[in-house]
Write an enzyme that holds these catalytic residues in place. Structure first.
Site, PDB file in Angstrom:
ATOM      1  NE  ARG A  71      -2.682  -1.654   3.099  1.00  0.00           N
ATOM      2  CZ  ARG A  71      -2.742  -2.926   3.474  1.00  0.00           C
ATOM      3  NH1 ARG A  71      -3.293  -3.814   2.693  1.00  0.00           N
ATOM      4  NH2 ARG A  71      -2.261  -3.301   4.631  1.00  0.00           N
ATOM      5  CD  GLU A 108       0.545 -11.686  16.616  1.00  0.00           C
ATOM      6  OE1 GLU A 108      -0.103 -12.056  17.608  1.00  0.00           O
ATOM      7  OE2 GLU A 108       0.089 -10.917  15.751  1.00  0.00           O
TER       8      GLU A 108
END
Length: 188
Positions: A71, A108
């Site tokens: 993005r 993560e």
């Protein structure tokens, strides 16, 4: 010459924030996804958003805007065009065709790698890194390291949205990267 940018006018920042859609439980339960696509659909909101970034960097004497995959590729080239400077794509691994340098970082659940071409910039070039949001900060930090490895001076990291509860903005600032975000959302 010292560079001291101003903060965005509250009304413009609030206008941008009001156009961000929150999608609950996507891509997984418990996540509040901050969707910027409504900002891009309307000429007025896109113009206000880009103008905030242009006002921020018009006097910064930049050489490049570096955009983070994916993005950051939306607003980065527009900003570079408006500032009349070059654009550097920082891509996910395996997407660039020429000689490249890589930086891996932890997610993560696992790790990821980003790359830039080895000739993307030269020592002393002034660069701002752009993305849609700052979550855990890993991608932007990896981009900063890549640019600095090539000798660039990374002036600032910029994003539309800060998600401060995820710790990325604190991580980036502690790594010496000044940040500019148009707006933020507490929580995830």
């Amino acid at each position: 010459m010292s560079y001291a940018p101003a903060n965005p006018p509250l009304d413009a920042a609030e206008f941008v924030k009001s156009q961000i859609r929150t999608v609950s439980d996507w891509p997984q339960p418990g996540v509040q996804f901050r969707d910027i696509t409504p900002l891009l659909q309307h000429p007025k909101t896109l113009r206000v958003l880009i103008d905030l970034f242009v006002q921020r960097y018009i006097d910064a004497q930049l050489d490049y805007v570096a955009g983070l995959d994916a993005r950051g590729f939306i607003i980065g080239p527009i900003l570079a065009y408006e500032l009349n400077i070059g654009f550097i794509p920082i891509r996910k691994a395996g997407k660039l065709p020429y000689k490249r340098v890589s930086e891996s970082y932890e997610l993560e659940y696992g790790s990821a790698t980003v790359e830039i071409h080895e000739d993307a910039c030269k020592p002393g070039d002034r660069v701002v890194i752009v993305d849609d949001l700052i979550a855990t900060g890993g991608t932007m930090l990896a981009g900063k390291k890549l640019l600095e490895r090539l000798g660039a001076e990374v002036i600032e990291g910029a994003a539309i949205i800060d998600l401060p509860d995820l710790g990325g903005s604190a991580l980036l600032r502690s790594a010496g990267l000044p940040l500019y975000t148009v707006t933020g959302f507490g929580g995830h």
